[in-house]
Motif scaffolding. Structure first.
Motif, short mmCIF file in Angstrom:
data_model
loop_
_atom_site.label_atom_id
_atom_site.label_comp_id
_atom_site.label_asym_id
_atom_site.label_seq_id
_atom_site.Cartn_x
_atom_site.Cartn_y
_atom_site.Cartn_z
N ILE A 82 0.85 -1.22 0.03
CA ILE A 82 0.07 0.02 -0.15
C ILE A 82 0.67 1.28 -0.08
O ILE A 82 0.44 2.38 -0.08
CB ILE A 82 -1.13 -0.09 1.04
CG1 ILE A 82 -0.07 0.00 2.62
CG2 ILE A 82 -1.91 -1.19 1.24
CD1 ILE A 82 -1.20 0.07 3.84
N GLU A 212 -5.43 0.90 0.21
CA GLU A 212 -6.14 0.15 1.25
C GLU A 212 -5.70 0.61 2.70
O GLU A 212 -4.33 0.93 3.02
CB GLU A 212 -5.49 -1.40 1.20
CG GLU A 212 -6.11 -1.91 -0.40
CD GLU A 212 -5.84 -3.60 -0.40
OE1 GLU A 212 -6.31 -4.34 0.45
OE2 GLU A 212 -4.93 -3.86 -1.13
N HIS A 213 -6.55 0.31 3.57
CA HIS A 213 -6.03 0.59 5.03
C HIS A 213 -5.46 -0.42 5.61
O HIS A 213 -5.25 -1.80 5.12
CB HIS A 213 -7.26 0.75 5.71
CG HIS A 213 -8.48 1.64 5.55
ND1 HIS A 213 -7.97 3.16 5.69
CD2 HIS A 213 -9.69 1.75 5.07
CE1 HIS A 213 -9.05 3.90 5.14
NE2 HIS A 213 -10.06 3.13 4.89
N GLY A 216 -7.01 -3.61 7.27
CA GLY A 216 -7.58 -4.15 6.26
C GLY A 216 -6.94 -4.88 5.15
O GLY A 216 -7.34 -6.14 4.78
N ALA A 217 -5.76 -4.33 4.76
CA ALA A 217 -4.77 -5.13 3.78
C ALA A 217 -4.02 -6.29 4.34
O ALA A 217 -4.00 -7.08 3.85
CB ALA A 217 -3.61 -3.99 3.49
N ALA A 220 -6.89 -8.77 4.26
CA ALA A 220 -7.19 -9.28 2.97
C ALA A 220 -6.29 -10.40 2.57
O ALA A 220 -6.24 -11.28 1.84
CB ALA A 220 -7.19 -8.06 1.78
N TRP A 351 -1.76 -7.68 -6.77
CA TRP A 351 -2.04 -6.92 -5.87
C TRP A 351 -2.03 -7.21 -4.54
O TRP A 351 -2.04 -6.58 -3.44
CB TRP A 351 -3.81 -6.84 -6.00
CG TRP A 351 -4.56 -8.05 -5.83
CD1 TRP A 351 -4.92 -9.05 -6.55
CD2 TRP A 351 -5.11 -8.40 -4.46
NE1 TRP A 351 -5.62 -9.80 -6.01
CE2 TRP A 351 -5.72 -9.57 -4.70
CE3 TRP A 351 -5.29 -7.63 -3.22
CZ2 TRP A 351 -6.47 -10.32 -3.43
CZ3 TRP A 351 -5.80 -8.44 -2.28
CH2 TRP A 351 -6.63 -9.59 -2.33
N GLY A 472 -11.27 -10.75 -1.40
CA GLY A 472 -11.60 -10.15 -0.62
C GLY A 472 -12.94 -10.15 0.27
O GLY A 472 -13.16 -9.39 1.25
N THR A 498 -15.59 0.41 -1.20
CA THR A 498 -14.38 0.45 -1.94
C THR A 498 -13.73 -0.92 -2.25
O THR A 498 -13.32 -1.22 -3.23
CB THR A 498 -13.42 1.29 -1.27
OG1 THR A 498 -14.02 2.58 -1.13
CG2 THR A 498 -11.96 1.45 -1.83
N GLU A 499 -14.04 -1.61 -1.18
CA GLU A 499 -13.38 -2.97 -1.27
C GLU A 499 -14.17 -3.89 -2.29
O GLU A 499 -13.51 -4.87 -2.96
CB GLU A 499 -13.55 -3.87 0.16
CG GLU A 499 -12.51 -3.53 1.05
CD GLU A 499 -10.99 -4.14 0.33
OE1 GLU A 499 -10.61 -5.18 0.22
OE2 GLU A 499 -10.23 -2.93 0.31
N ARG A 502 -12.60 -2.78 -5.81
CA ARG A 502 -11.60 -3.62 -6.05
C ARG A 502 -11.56 -5.03 -6.34
O ARG A 502 -10.67 -5.63 -7.00
CB ARG A 502 -10.78 -3.82 -4.63
CG ARG A 502 -10.19 -2.33 -4.18
CD ARG A 502 -8.98 -2.40 -3.16
NE ARG A 502 -8.54 -1.11 -2.81
CZ ARG A 502 -8.92 -0.50 -1.69
NH1 ARG A 502 -9.83 -0.74 -0.89
NH2 ARG A 502 -8.39 0.75 -1.53
#
Length: 538
Positions: A82, A212-213, A216-217, A220, A351, A472, A498-499, A502
């Motif tokens: 990120i 991404e936060h 959260g990243a 994921a 990603w 995700g 937003t997720e 993605r």
């Protein structure tokens, strides 16, 4: 003549990735940094045999260098995915340069004891832990896909070339000028890498979506690995391989000093012989891949080579068989490690690559850390010889036990040409709400399936579940209508709008083929019906 031409062709393939300027620049700079790292490791290991020669404390030097990877690999991978990767790598090298310089100064001043040495070794390991996932994820940016496997192997060759010359340099530097000079040389080598990264002009991929936060990243990345059979297989087989081979790193200083009665120069040369075996094997990898065409067979074969090397080192009472053991061990290490890392690279899309590689490294460095401590303890309790023989026997048995975990990806099946589910566009009045990312999004696909296709549909949906989780989803469920067995509902949720946006960019051709096969079961004409729902507080 034909055989000679084959060998020449294999050698040209071995060096093919170096024709790309960015890869070439960073490969040479990373070679310098790895030489410095092996000089530092040689100095730390040898210095500990003088400060506290117990097997546990000597093995803790290796554990201290590897433990940070176990602790930081996942957050480091998330940060590398990120944050601009070039800036991230520059910061990691700056940290190592600072710590290595402080270690050299304190050693020169005579202010360093055994626990201080372990502390600074741990801090340098922190910098390497931050560096590893980002560096591994950078390689696919520097070379095209057809050169990726050999680029990874070349990275391994560079690492092991540094292992061939770094410990030898370290041993002679220690003998001539002391361990503080070895630590200072390490700092200089990382300065070379830092300057090369400053010259690298990276083109960061553009994305219309915000980064991404951090937490959260990480989540994921964990979900991706958990839903990826190929990645799980690479992790399991790497853990098995590195857990047992860690016995060499933990016990080799004692083999050289106590069993063989040799000095620091010989310790460095032993590591250099190992590196030479690894370098030679790295150049031969293109040819070896024609004899062992699957990654699984390559890892099994060279895991057994490493087991033989462990056993031979355990029974060696003279430098010659010990050197042969280290040569074999270097060959086994390079071939198995580079093949496992290639399998992990191919199992991960761009990603999530740094996160997934970080998790992979977390697991195998954790296995190495545990192995270094365990075999150090076994050397204390049962003697170095018996500890190495036990590691050799267990390594061979476990290599056979896990050979069924496939490292090779199945070929992508052609996707059927069928209408795919398409949800309606969101209502304009909900635009500000969706932009706020304040709630989970529930996604729904409704299928109508011929009841006679039930088992085949369920088999495809098991694959679809892994696709949704890898891209995700935080939860997934498939529901069958008890009154109408032909009706099915697929539900999954993601953390935010937003997720959800993605998701489409995270699907690779194999994922899209799975979803197309699921849509092909739809009867009655038209695609399955799709919808999206936003969770709101009442």
């Amino acid at each position: 003549m034909h055989c000679r031409l084959c060998h020449l062709g294999a050698m040209s393939l071995a060096f093919a990735p170096l024709r790309h300027p960015a890869f070439r620049l960073l490969w040479w700079a990373n070679l310098a940094a790895n030489i410095g790292l092996w000089v530092q490791n040689t100095g730390a290991g040898w210095m500990m045999t003088g400060l506290d020669p117990s097997p546990v404390m000597v093995s803790l030097v290796q554990a201290a260098s590897m433990l940070p990877v176990f602790l930081l690999a996942l957050p480091a991978g998330a940060a590398a995915d990120i944050i601009d990767r070039r800036q991230y790598l520059i910061a990691a090298q700056a940290w190592v340069l600072t710590v290595a310089s402080a270690l050299a100064v304190l050693t020169w001043a005579g202010w360093l004891g055994p626990w201080g040495l372990l502390f600074f070794t741990f801090c340098i390991g922190m910098g390497n832990a931050l560096n590893f996932p980002a560096w591994a994820a950078t390689t696919p940016e520097l070379v095209p896909r057809e050169d990726l496997v050999q680029a990874i192997a070349l990275n391994g060759i560079g690492f092991n070339l540094s292992r061939a010359v770094g410990p030898a340099i370290g041993g002679f530097v220690i003998g001539l000028a002391g361990t503080e000079a070895a630590f200072a040389l390490n700092a200089f080598c990382f300065l070379v890498l830092l300057l090369s990264l400053l010259f690298w002009k990276r083109e960061a991929p553009a994305s219309p979506l915000p980064p991404e936060h951090f937490l959260g990243a990480m989540r994921a990345g964990l979900r991706f690995v958990a839903a990826s059979p190929a990645m799980r297989a690479a992790i399991l087989r790497a853990c098995v391989f590195f857990f047992f081979t860690a016995a060499v790193w933990g016990l080799l200083p004692l083999v050289v000093r106590q069993r063989l009665g040799l000095g620091p120069e010989s310790y460095g040369l032993m590591l250099g012989v190992m590196g030479a075996g690894a370098v030679g094997t790295g150049f031969a990898l293109p040819l070896l891949r024609t004899r062992l065409p699957t990654r699984g067979s390559m890892v099994l074969a060279f895991s057994l080579v490493s087991s033989v090397a462990l056993a031979l080192l355990g029974v060696s009472g003279h430098w010659l068989p010990a050197a042969v053991a280290m040569l074999l061990f270097g060959a086994g290490w390079l071939a198995a490690a580079s093949t496992l890392q290639a399998a992990a690279q191919f199992a991960t899309p761009a990603w999530v690559r740094a996160r997934a590689i970080g998790i992979y490294q977390l697991c195998f460095f954790g296995a190495m850390t545990a192995g270094a401590v365990l075999w150090g303890w076994a050397g204390t309790q049962f003697g170095v010889e018996l500890a190495l023989l036990l590691a050799a026997a267990a390594s061979g048995v476990c290599a056979f036990a896990v050979r069924g975990w496939r490292l090779d990806l199945a070929p992508v099946r052609e996707a059927p040409a069928v209408p795919m589910p398409r949800p309606e566009a969101p209502a304009p009045e909900l635009g500000p709400v969706l932009a706020g990312d304040n709630g989970r999004v529930l996604e729904v696909v409704r299928y109508t399936v011929d009841p006679t296709d039930r088992e085949d549909f369920l088999a495809v949906m098991r694959e679809a579940r892994r696709v949704r989780l890898r891209s995700g989803a935080v939860g997934w469920v498939l529901l069958d209508d008890v009154a109408h067995p032909e009706r099915w509902i697929e539900l999954w949720s993601v953390e935010s709008w937003t997720e959800h946006l993605r998701e489409a960019g995270r699907l690779d051709p194999a994922d899209r083929a799975v979803l197309a096969r699921a849509a092909a079961f739809q009867i009655g004409g038209g695609p399955p019906e799709a919808a999206r729902y936003l969770a709101v507080e009442p």
